[in-house]
Design a protein around this motif. Sequence first.
Motif, PDB file in Angstrom:
ATOM      1  N   LEU A 133      61.883  59.808  14.347  1.00  0.00           N
ATOM      2  CA  LEU A 133      61.478  58.994  15.497  1.00  0.00           C
ATOM      3  C   LEU A 133      60.478  59.717  16.406  1.00  0.00           C
ATOM      4  N   LEU A 137      56.973  58.128  17.800  1.00  0.00           N
ATOM      5  CA  LEU A 137      56.682  57.992  19.228  1.00  0.00           C
ATOM      6  C   LEU A 137      55.377  58.701  19.589  1.00  0.00           C
ATOM      7  N   ALA A 141      52.118  56.901  21.200  1.00  0.00           N
ATOM      8  CA  ALA A 141      51.530  57.383  22.450  1.00  0.00           C
ATOM      9  C   ALA A 141      50.013  57.532  22.356  1.00  0.00           C
ATOM     10  N   GLY A 148      52.935  49.743  23.307  1.00  0.00           N
ATOM     11  CA  GLY A 148      54.350  50.080  23.421  1.00  0.00           C
ATOM     12  C   GLY A 148      55.085  49.312  24.498  1.00  0.00           C
ATOM     13  N   LEU A 153      62.183  52.028  22.497  1.00  0.00           N
ATOM     14  CA  LEU A 153      61.702  53.309  21.985  1.00  0.00           C
ATOM     15  C   LEU A 153      62.790  54.126  21.305  1.00  0.00           C
ATOM     16  N   ARG A 154      64.011  53.623  21.296  1.00  0.00           N
ATOM     17  CA  ARG A 154      65.101  54.299  20.583  1.00  0.00           C
ATOM     18  C   ARG A 154      65.263  53.751  19.170  1.00  0.00           C
ATOM     19  N   VAL A 159      59.592  50.676  16.843  1.00  0.00           N
ATOM     20  CA  VAL A 159      58.440  51.526  17.127  1.00  0.00           C
ATOM     21  C   VAL A 159      57.417  51.434  15.997  1.00  0.00           C
TER      22      VAL A 159
END
Length: 300
Positions: A133, A137, A141, A148, A153-154, A159
């Motif tokens: 993950l 992420l 970004a 996003g 985001l978990r 994602v």
Amino acid sequence: MQAPLLIAVMGPTASGKTDLAEALADRLDAALLNADAFQVYRGLDIGTAKPAQRERYRLLDLVEPSEPFGLGEWVRLAQTELEALHAQGRSAVVVGGTGLYLRALCEEYDALHPTPPPELREALATLESEGGLPALLARLAELPPEAGAGVDLRNPQRVRRAIEKALGGPPIPVRTPYAKRLKFGLCVERRNLSQRIEERTATMLKDGWVDEVATLRARGFRPDDPGFRAIGYRHVWSYLEGVWGLSETLDRTVTETLQYAKRQETWLRKEPNLIPLPQGSAKERLESAIRRIFVLNEEV
């Protein structure tokens, strides 16, 4: 019948959608299209409750259980089928438990993203396998902030999908050739629905669901393949692995199915332009739907 119609039949699992859809197709000489996200997988038959008269349906058995398949692919194929049917002057009845598919089609989504290129999916799968993950992420970004926005985001899957949307190309508007569209929603009392789900799951196991999963297993498919996200398939796989017995397999599958039915009911309560059909016999539901169709065709 005047102009051809696009009719959607929605409802929680085991609510009788297939029976109503087939009866409407018979009455209207309409074509049947599948809108269930897991009935598109070949070999996943018993556990996904594929219709007995499979030859009547379009958009069934499209891909192998190991292949990814989602909203974009389904809508693209559905639009092609509907354009051909409309050109013939035929109505279409679209039925299935995947509410997002039906909503995107009938409400003509304006922001449906195209299917990501295979090389993008492969690159992101490699990125996730190597860095998990945090790597996803970090890639997210690097994209514009709106990519996003609102994303959990978990959740690696969410994602990854956000990255695919941002990099896969501009949105494609959904359009159907049908000017007249109807969405019928089936309601069932929770107690009756629970009983139907329990009985149907027991029948699936009796009718060879375990053998079906064993065959898929022998062919080299794995429980983490996309098709095995269908309810119950991983439970049956665990039974074959000796993790638990048949009784627990049944109980776990019933519980998961009931939870799914509850989510479907929540979705339907927010479904735009849905026409709820009163509870009653299959014949009563059919006649109620036919009356509403007649009213629509009388409207200018």
